[in-house]
Structures are given as structure tokens and as C-alpha cells.
Design a protein around this motif. Structure first.
Motif, PDB file in Angstrom:
ATOM      1  N   ALA A 199       0.836  -1.208   0.000  1.00 38.14           N
ATOM      2  CA  ALA A 199       0.000   0.000   0.000  1.00 38.14           C
ATOM      3  C   ALA A 199       0.864   1.248   0.000  1.00 38.14           C
ATOM      4  N   SER A 200       0.179   2.396  -0.083  1.00 36.75           N
ATOM      5  CA  SER A 200       0.890   3.681  -0.147  1.00 36.75           C
ATOM      6  C   SER A 200       1.852   3.663  -1.338  1.00 36.75           C
ATOM      7  N   ILE A 201       1.343   3.184  -2.454  1.00 37.15           N
ATOM      8  CA  ILE A 201       2.152   3.098  -3.682  1.00 37.15           C
ATOM      9  C   ILE A 201       2.057   4.422  -4.422  1.00 37.15           C
ATOM     10  N   ARG A 202       3.202   4.934  -4.810  1.00 37.87           N
ATOM     11  CA  ARG A 202       3.231   6.264  -5.436  1.00 37.87           C
ATOM     12  C   ARG A 202       3.708   6.227  -6.878  1.00 37.87           C
ATOM     13  N   THR A 203       4.465   5.178  -7.260  1.00 36.74           N
ATOM     14  CA  THR A 203       5.105   5.175  -8.578  1.00 36.74           C
ATOM     15  C   THR A 203       4.912   3.832  -9.287  1.00 36.74           C
ATOM     16  N   HIS A 225       7.223   1.263  -7.939  1.00 36.83           N
ATOM     17  CA  HIS A 225       6.725   0.535  -6.769  1.00 36.83           C
ATOM     18  C   HIS A 225       5.943  -0.711  -7.213  1.00 36.83           C
ATOM     19  N   MET A 226       5.134  -0.563  -8.267  1.00 32.99           N
ATOM     20  CA  MET A 226       4.333  -1.705  -8.746  1.00 32.99           C
ATOM     21  C   MET A 226       5.258  -2.816  -9.248  1.00 32.99           C
ATOM     22  N   TYR A 227       6.262  -2.411 -10.030  1.00 28.22           N
ATOM     23  CA  TYR A 227       7.225  -3.378 -10.580  1.00 28.22           C
ATOM     24  C   TYR A 227       7.958  -4.117  -9.453  1.00 28.22           C
ATOM     25  N   GLU A 228       8.434  -3.361  -8.492  1.00 29.26           N
ATOM     26  CA  GLU A 228       9.212  -3.993  -7.422  1.00 29.26           C
ATOM     27  C   GLU A 228       8.345  -4.886  -6.533  1.00 29.26           C
ATOM     28  N   ALA A 229       7.116  -4.439  -6.273  1.00 30.88           N
ATOM     29  CA  ALA A 229       6.205  -5.269  -5.464  1.00 30.88           C
ATOM     30  C   ALA A 229       5.915  -6.586  -6.171  1.00 30.88           C
ATOM     31  N   ALA A 230       5.746  -6.513  -7.489  1.00 28.23           N
ATOM     32  CA  ALA A 230       5.484  -7.729  -8.264  1.00 28.23           C
ATOM     33  C   ALA A 230       6.707  -8.644  -8.273  1.00 28.23           C
ATOM     34  N   MET A 231       7.898  -8.060  -8.399  1.00 26.10           N
ATOM     35  CA  MET A 231       9.131  -8.859  -8.410  1.00 26.10           C
ATOM     36  C   MET A 231       9.330  -9.584  -7.073  1.00 26.10           C
ATOM     37  N   ASP A 239      -0.459   4.809 -15.661  1.00 27.36           N
ATOM     38  CA  ASP A 239       0.910   5.184 -16.064  1.00 27.36           C
ATOM     39  C   ASP A 239       1.767   3.963 -16.404  1.00 27.36           C
ATOM     40  N   MET A 240       1.389   2.784 -15.893  1.00 31.63           N
ATOM     41  CA  MET A 240       2.162   1.572 -16.185  1.00 31.63           C
ATOM     42  C   MET A 240       2.160   1.253 -17.679  1.00 31.63           C
ATOM     43  N   ALA A 241       1.185   1.793 -18.416  1.00 30.98           N
ATOM     44  CA  ALA A 241       1.105   1.526 -19.865  1.00 30.98           C
ATOM     45  C   ALA A 241       2.118   2.358 -20.650  1.00 30.98           C
TER      46      ALA A 241
END
Ligand code: E4P
Length: 217
Positions: A163-167, A170-176, A191-193
Motif C-alpha cells: 500500500a501507499s504506492i506512489r510510482t 513501486h508496482m514493478y518492485e512489489a510484483a518482483m 501510467d504503467m502503460a
């Protein structure tokens, strides 16, 4: 990784939901305030739109108050996850609400030990706040990694909800790392697109296409 949308903005949820990108929604008192809507009304609308868990947060600070508010919020729809803060009172409320068969999201988690307690208290989700740790020049993603290791060591079923994801990073690293869920503002998900080479490549293709003088339709 499941995507939850971190907002109480119905239009923003609907746009992403239509693309099949919404596995759940998280709200909090600040997001309800931002929506300008009544908590029960807007939460009911979100629950009707989205099949997955919709987190609705309690505001009492004592366990009995949180339990009473949690039961009231859970009456809104079957897919409500009651959100309680990671305090000792919140852990007591988590245990009671979880034993009643309700989904519980334990929020405002800033340490691996807190996450360990939430799992022991029967939390469905633990919400470590990445961005707020990064704001203090700490490594929010390291916390996700630590919790992943601890939960895997002991096969805890509690899902890690980054949570508290800003960028987008962050999504990429959380998934990794293997977070079970990430909850992000709609803008971060959209924005991920984006990629500068996609834009550049598309511009070149369209330029060349214009030179052919052809039409597809
Ligand atoms: C979600 O459950 C949290 O309430 C949210 O991600 C907090 O994000 P913020 O730190 O950007 O307010």
C-alpha cells in the motif's frame, strides 16, 4: 499480483474495472473525505461495481468500537473487508472480526514485527505502507521483502497488500518480490502503460504510414 485500486472515485474505478484490471478496492478516511461522499453510500456503490474485496476503514480507537464499526460496515455488502489500524486494539478487533468469518485488512503497517502480529491475529490482508516509509528516506520495499520471507517461512495465509504506492516502479518492485496484492491510485495503474520508446516507435510508424498514402478503412 492482484490489483486493488486505492480510491473512492467511482468513475475512476469503473474505467479500470471495465478493462478487468480491478481485483478489489481500498479506501480510507482520507479517500472518503476526498470523494465528498457519504461512506456507506459510496462504499455500497463500489461493492456493487467490483466483485473482489472492498476495504472500508473503522475510525474508533478502542477494540470494542472497531468491532462494532466493523460489523456495521460489513452489513453494506458481502465483499467488505473491514480495515483496522495496526494497534494493539486493532489486533484485538482483527481477531474477533476474523473469528466471525469477516475479511480483515490490517492497515498502517510499518514493520515486519507488526506484520507478524497481524498474521497471528488472523488478518486476511496486511497493508505495509511503502510510500510513507520512502518519504522518510527509509526503504519501503525492503519491508515488503521481509514480510514475504517471514510469511513464507511459516506458511501464513495472510496476503501481503503493498500500500501507499506512489510510482510505477513501486508496482514493478512489489510484483518482483511477490506481494500478493498492490493497491495503487488509478493514475499509477494507467501510467504503467507508458513507455517513451512506445511513443517514439508509434510516431515513426505513423509517419511512415502517412507516406504510403494508404487507408485501412
Ligand atoms: C491503502 O489501503 C492505504 O490507505 C493507502 O495506500 C495509503 O496511501 P498514502 O500513503 O498515499 O496515503
Amino acid at each position: 499480483m492482484k490489483f486493488f485500486v486505492d480510491t473512492a472515485d467511482i468513475d475512476a474505478i469503473a474505467e479500470l474495472n471495465d478493462l478487468g484490471m480491478v481485483d478489489g478496492v481500498t479506501t480510507n478516511p482520507s479517500l472518503i473525505m476526498k470523494s465528498g461522499r457519504d461512506i456507506k453510500e459510496v462504499t455500497k456503490e463500489i461493492c456493487a461495481l467490483v466483485k473482489g474485496p472492498v476495504s472500508a476503514e473503522t475510525v474508533a480507537t478502542d477494540a470494542d468500537g472497531m468491532i462494532a464499526e466493523g460489523r456495521e460496515l460489513a452489513r453494506i455488502a458481502d465483499n467488505i473487508a473491514v480495515k483496522v489500524p495496526l494497534t494493539w486494539a486493532g489486533l484485538k478487533a482483527c481477531r474477533t472480526l476474523a473469528d466471525e468469518g469477516r475479511m480483515v485488512n490490517v492497515t498502517l503497517c510499518f514493520s515486519a514485527n507488526q506484520a507478524l502480529l497481524a498474521a497471528k491475529a488472523g488478518a486476511t490482508f496486511i497493508s505495509p505502507f511503502i510510500g510513507r516509509l520512502d518519504d522518510l528516506n527509509l526503504d519501503g520495499m525492503e519491508l515488503i521483502s521481509d514480510i514475504r520471507e517471514i510469511y513464507d517461512n511459516y506458511e501464513f495465509k495472510t496476503e501481503i497488500l503493498a500500500a501507499s504506492i506512489r510510482t510505477t516502479n513501486h508496482m514493478y518492485e512489489a510484483a518482483m518480490i511477490g506481494a500478493d496484492v498492490a493497491t495503487a491510485p488509478p493514475k499509477v495503474i494507467k501510467d504503467m502503460a507508458g513507455h517513451v520508446l512506445t511513443d517514439k516507435g508509434l510516431a515513426a510508424f505513423l509517419d511512415d504510414w502517412g507516406k504510403t498514402g494508404q487507408k485501412i478503412i
